[in-house]
Motif scaffolding. Structure first.
Motif, PDB file in Angstrom:
ATOM      1  N   SER A 183      78.050  37.061  47.330  1.00  8.57           N
ATOM      2  CA  SER A 183      76.737  37.517  47.798  1.00  8.57           C
ATOM      3  C   SER A 183      76.608  37.345  49.309  1.00  8.57           C
ATOM      4  CB  SER A 183      75.626  36.753  47.088  1.00  8.57           C
ATOM      5  OG  SER A 183      75.553  35.420  47.557  1.00  8.57           O
ATOM      6  N   LYS A 184      75.632  38.013  49.871  1.00  4.26           N
ATOM      7  CA  LYS A 184      75.387  37.903  51.312  1.00  4.26           C
ATOM      8  C   LYS A 184      75.109  36.445  51.702  1.00  4.26           C
ATOM      9  CE  LYS A 184      72.836  39.908  55.093  1.00  4.26           C
ATOM     10  NZ  LYS A 184      72.343  38.672  55.719  1.00  4.26           N
ATOM     11  N   ASP A 185      74.268  35.778  50.898  1.00  3.34           N
ATOM     12  CA  ASP A 185      73.922  34.394  51.236  1.00  3.34           C
ATOM     13  C   ASP A 185      75.148  33.484  51.151  1.00  3.34           C
ATOM     14  OD1 ASP A 185      71.334  35.261  51.622  1.00  3.34           O
ATOM     15  OD2 ASP A 185      70.608  34.591  49.667  1.00  3.34           O
TER      16      ASP A 185
ATOM     17  N   VAL B 155      69.175  31.332  38.349  1.00  2.00           N
ATOM     18  CA  VAL B 155      70.591  31.654  38.128  1.00  2.00           C
ATOM     19  C   VAL B 155      71.277  32.194  39.383  1.00  2.00           C
ATOM     20  CG1 VAL B 155      70.460  32.038  35.619  1.00  2.00           C
ATOM     21  CG2 VAL B 155      69.999  33.942  37.198  1.00  2.00           C
TER      22      VAL B 155
ATOM     23  N   MET C 268      60.253  40.164  53.824  1.00  2.00           N
ATOM     24  CA  MET C 268      59.644  41.392  53.315  1.00  2.00           C
ATOM     25  C   MET C 268      58.369  41.093  52.522  1.00  2.00           C
ATOM     26  SD  MET C 268      61.435  44.053  50.620  1.00  2.00           S
ATOM     27  CE  MET C 268      63.028  44.111  51.409  1.00  2.00           C
TER      28      MET C 268
ATOM     29  N   ILE D  51      72.473  28.459  47.296  1.00  4.60           N
ATOM     30  CA  ILE D  51      72.109  28.727  48.693  1.00  4.60           C
ATOM     31  C   ILE D  51      70.960  29.739  48.782  1.00  4.60           C
ATOM     32  CG2 ILE D  51      73.985  30.457  48.928  1.00  4.60           C
ATOM     33  CD1 ILE D  51      72.546  28.242  51.758  1.00  4.60           C
ATOM     34  N   THR D  52      70.912  30.655  47.833  1.00  2.14           N
ATOM     35  CA  THR D  52      69.847  31.665  47.823  1.00  2.14           C
ATOM     36  C   THR D  52      68.503  31.018  47.494  1.00  2.14           C
ATOM     37  OG1 THR D  52      71.416  33.388  47.252  1.00  2.14           O
ATOM     38  CG2 THR D  52      69.113  33.829  46.710  1.00  2.14           C
TER      39      THR D  52
ATOM     40  N   TYR E  27      65.853  37.900  54.069  1.00  2.00           N
ATOM     41  CA  TYR E  27      65.280  39.244  54.227  1.00  2.00           C
ATOM     42  C   TYR E  27      64.200  39.510  53.179  1.00  2.00           C
ATOM     43  CZ  TYR E  27      65.355  44.237  55.450  1.00  2.00           C
ATOM     44  OH  TYR E  27      65.027  45.501  55.874  1.00  2.00           O
ATOM     45  N   GLU E  28      64.499  39.142  51.940  1.00  2.00           N
ATOM     46  CA  GLU E  28      63.528  39.400  50.866  1.00  2.00           C
ATOM     47  C   GLU E  28      62.268  38.545  51.056  1.00  2.00           C
ATOM     48  OE1 GLU E  28      64.937  39.792  46.862  1.00  2.00           O
ATOM     49  OE2 GLU E  28      66.327  41.386  47.420  1.00  2.00           O
TER      50      GLU E  28
ATOM     51  N   PRO F 295      72.897  32.010  43.223  1.00  2.00           N
ATOM     52  CA  PRO F 295      73.626  30.943  43.910  1.00  2.00           C
ATOM     53  C   PRO F 295      72.623  29.963  44.551  1.00  2.00           C
ATOM     54  CG  PRO F 295      74.631  33.060  44.395  1.00  2.00           C
ATOM     55  CD  PRO F 295      73.361  33.348  43.643  1.00  2.00           C
TER      56      PRO F 295
ATOM     57  N   LEU G 153      77.462  31.336  54.118  1.00  2.00           N
ATOM     58  CA  LEU G 153      77.817  29.926  53.921  1.00  2.00           C
ATOM     59  C   LEU G 153      79.335  29.721  53.995  1.00  2.00           C
ATOM     60  CD1 LEU G 153      76.086  27.378  53.184  1.00  2.00           C
ATOM     61  CD2 LEU G 153      76.690  27.813  50.806  1.00  2.00           C
TER      62      LEU G 153
ATOM     63  N   ASP H 145      71.806  48.837  53.151  1.00  2.00           N
ATOM     64  CA  ASP H 145      70.865  47.718  53.040  1.00  2.00           C
ATOM     65  C   ASP H 145      70.228  47.408  54.381  1.00  2.00           C
ATOM     66  OD1 ASP H 145      70.361  46.144  50.575  1.00  2.00           O
ATOM     67  OD2 ASP H 145      72.541  46.210  50.396  1.00  2.00           O
ATOM     68  N   ARG H 146      69.015  46.863  54.317  1.00  2.00           N
ATOM     69  CA  ARG H 146      68.346  46.345  55.520  1.00  2.00           C
ATOM     70  C   ARG H 146      68.247  47.388  56.631  1.00  2.00           C
ATOM     71  NH1 ARG H 146      71.360  42.634  53.156  1.00  2.00           N
ATOM     72  NH2 ARG H 146      73.207  43.219  54.337  1.00  2.00           N
TER      73      ARG H 146
ATOM     74  N   THR I 125      69.672  46.888  47.104  1.00  2.00           N
ATOM     75  CA  THR I 125      68.486  46.232  46.546  1.00  2.00           C
ATOM     76  C   THR I 125      67.359  46.148  47.572  1.00  2.00           C
ATOM     77  OG1 THR I 125      70.010  44.871  45.287  1.00  2.00           O
ATOM     78  CG2 THR I 125      67.714  44.169  45.291  1.00  2.00           C
ATOM     79  N   SER I 126      67.727  45.906  48.829  1.00  2.00           N
ATOM     80  CA  SER I 126      66.684  45.780  49.854  1.00  2.00           C
ATOM     81  C   SER I 126      65.946  47.102  50.066  1.00  2.00           C
ATOM     82  CB  SER I 126      67.276  45.277  51.172  1.00  2.00           C
ATOM     83  OG  SER I 126      68.271  46.171  51.638  1.00  2.00           O
TER      84      SER I 126
ATOM     85  N   ASP J 125      69.788  37.344  45.932  1.00  2.00           N
ATOM     86  CA  ASP J 125      70.630  37.351  47.135  1.00  2.00           C
ATOM     87  C   ASP J 125      69.744  37.808  48.294  1.00  2.00           C
ATOM     88  OD1 ASP J 125      72.842  37.278  48.820  1.00  2.00           O
ATOM     89  OD2 ASP J 125      73.599  39.239  48.219  1.00  2.00           O
ATOM     90  N   ASN J 126      70.296  37.729  49.512  1.00  2.00           N
ATOM     91  CA  ASN J 126      69.609  38.299  50.672  1.00  2.00           C
ATOM     92  C   ASN J 126      68.238  37.638  50.838  1.00  2.00           C
ATOM     93  OD1 ASN J 126      69.472  40.081  52.808  1.00  2.00           O
ATOM     94  ND2 ASN J 126      69.018  41.880  51.552  1.00  2.00           N
TER      95      ASN J 126
ATOM     96  N   LEU K 145      78.053  38.199  40.025  1.00  2.00           N
ATOM     97  CA  LEU K 145      77.570  37.154  40.940  1.00  2.00           C
ATOM     98  C   LEU K 145      77.100  35.926  40.164  1.00  2.00           C
ATOM     99  CD1 LEU K 145      76.651  36.162  43.761  1.00  2.00           C
ATOM    100  CD2 LEU K 145      74.472  37.304  43.349  1.00  2.00           C
ATOM    101  N   ASN K 146      77.735  34.782  40.490  1.00  2.00           N
ATOM    102  CA  ASN K 146      77.350  33.473  39.938  1.00  2.00           C
ATOM    103  C   ASN K 146      77.517  33.370  38.422  1.00  2.00           C
ATOM    104  OD1 ASN K 146      76.730  31.142  41.350  1.00  2.00           O
ATOM    105  ND2 ASN K 146      74.639  31.077  40.578  1.00  2.00           N
TER     106      ASN K 146
ATOM    107  N   HIS L 131      81.662  39.776  43.132  1.00  2.00           N
ATOM    108  CA  HIS L 131      80.690  39.863  44.218  1.00  2.00           C
ATOM    109  C   HIS L 131      80.493  38.504  44.904  1.00  2.00           C
ATOM    110  CE1 HIS L 131      76.219  40.987  45.276  1.00  2.00           C
ATOM    111  NE2 HIS L 131      76.986  40.896  46.333  1.00  2.00           N
TER     112      HIS L 131
END
Lengths: 212, 212
Positions: B134-136, A86, A72, A90-91, A68-69, A88, B140, B8-9, B33-34, A64-65, B111-112, B132
């Motif tokens: 996700s952010k991504d 695995v 980084m 879009i990620t 940003y990742e 999504p 969308l 995060d971030r 996670t970030s 995810d994210n 997630l997923n 969850h």
């Protein structure tokens, strides 16, 4: 066939030391997920600074994210980052877009990807695909390429890597598969004589088979 | 219903500052996670040291190397770690075993996760499940609980959390679902007045519905 050295479960000093020892035997350097989670993005910065002339793979395992990742790890010096197949879609797509912007690459880790999910990932022609038996699965089953029958066929004509407890014992099989990248971790990093282990692996990879 | 503040971030100083500001409005602190990938395990250590009296969730998103990642985050002070439901089952199981040894807990991030995979995860009665977006995916689609129809039914009688861009707008829906934990990030951390935002959210969560 390129050799990617996977650095995991060690200190940064150990990571640099082992890379120095085997520098001439390996092609790509992987900053393992365990180093990234333990030491943060400076693990990538430090390895790139020490070894600017090798391609650096950041095993981000992005779920995810993505933007940003990517920012980084690419700004820290990674040339290639990993995204989980695995995740999504879009990620994965965002990772590929972010990489392209910077002329960098994405390795899509096919760990635990179901065959129904594979076709949508194979659309990403520019990706490096990674057939991956995870560490936890290795401890359960051992390394066994029979676990990827469909995937191997789908790898034909693509850029792909293979990973998961590869050692001198499994190298003959790996050579037959002809991946673009073979990822080797413990077989080098846990060897008593790391340079010798890396040399032996490299020689075995590039040795021609004897034909009768 | 507990409120988990997702960090995060941002820099570590910002993470500490925002947590101080909203300390009395929130229950659990999540090291995002970030932060883990940017600053490493010290992000967990530092937040636990600053806020020893709140439960600390390390959003490790573990996909592999479960024993090592559990040791890393639990020794750093995490009370709960996250494992990905899409990881190989042995990885999820190892996280639960490692957590149990230390009287800690695992949040399984759904997630997923495909519906065919869910039953094997639901066997883990001691887990906290996290629905969850996700952010991504939020970027969308936006937040939409209609994306979890089966999952919501399966959450009955379990300990579960909900996450993904939850704000004052989506809170009415979340309240109807009655999760054990509601995870809130940007709606607090990106607010101009963070304390006010957290207070308003908390009041909305605990306000009774008018039965007019």
């Amino acid at each position: 066939m390129y050799i990617q050295l996977a650095l995991d479960r060690m200190t940064m000093d150990e990571a640099i030391h082992v890379t120095e020892e085997v520098y001439h035997e390996i092609d790509w350097i992987e900053v393992g997920t365990s180093l990234i989670k333990e030491y943060g993005v400076q693990s990538i910065e430090r390895l790139k600074k020490e070894f600017p002339n090798k391609l650096l793979v950041a095993d981000m395992k992005t779920m995810d994210n993505a933007a940003y990742e990517c920012q980084m790890c690419f700004e820290a010096g990674a040339d290639i980052m990993t995204a989980m197949g695995v995740a999504p879609n879009i990620t994965v797509k965002t990772c590929l877009d972010e990489a392209k912007k910077r002329k960098k690459r994405v390795m899509i880790d096919l760990l635990n990807v179901h065959e129904t999910l594979l076709p949508s990932l194979l659309e990403y022609k520019e990706a490096i695909f990674c057939l991956h038996v995870s560490k936890d699965e290795q401890e359960l089953f051992g390394f066994n390429a029979a676990r990827f029958p469909m995937f191997l066929e789908e790898m034909q004509g693509r850029t792909w890597a293979i990973a998961g407890g590869i050692s001198l014992d499994s190298l003959d099989m790996v050579k037959q598969l002809q991946p673009y990248v073979v990822i080797i971790g413990s077989a080098i990093t846990k060897a008593e004589n790391k340079q010798k282990a890396a040399q032996t692996l490299k020689q075995a990879i590039f040795a021609r088979r004897s034909h009768g």
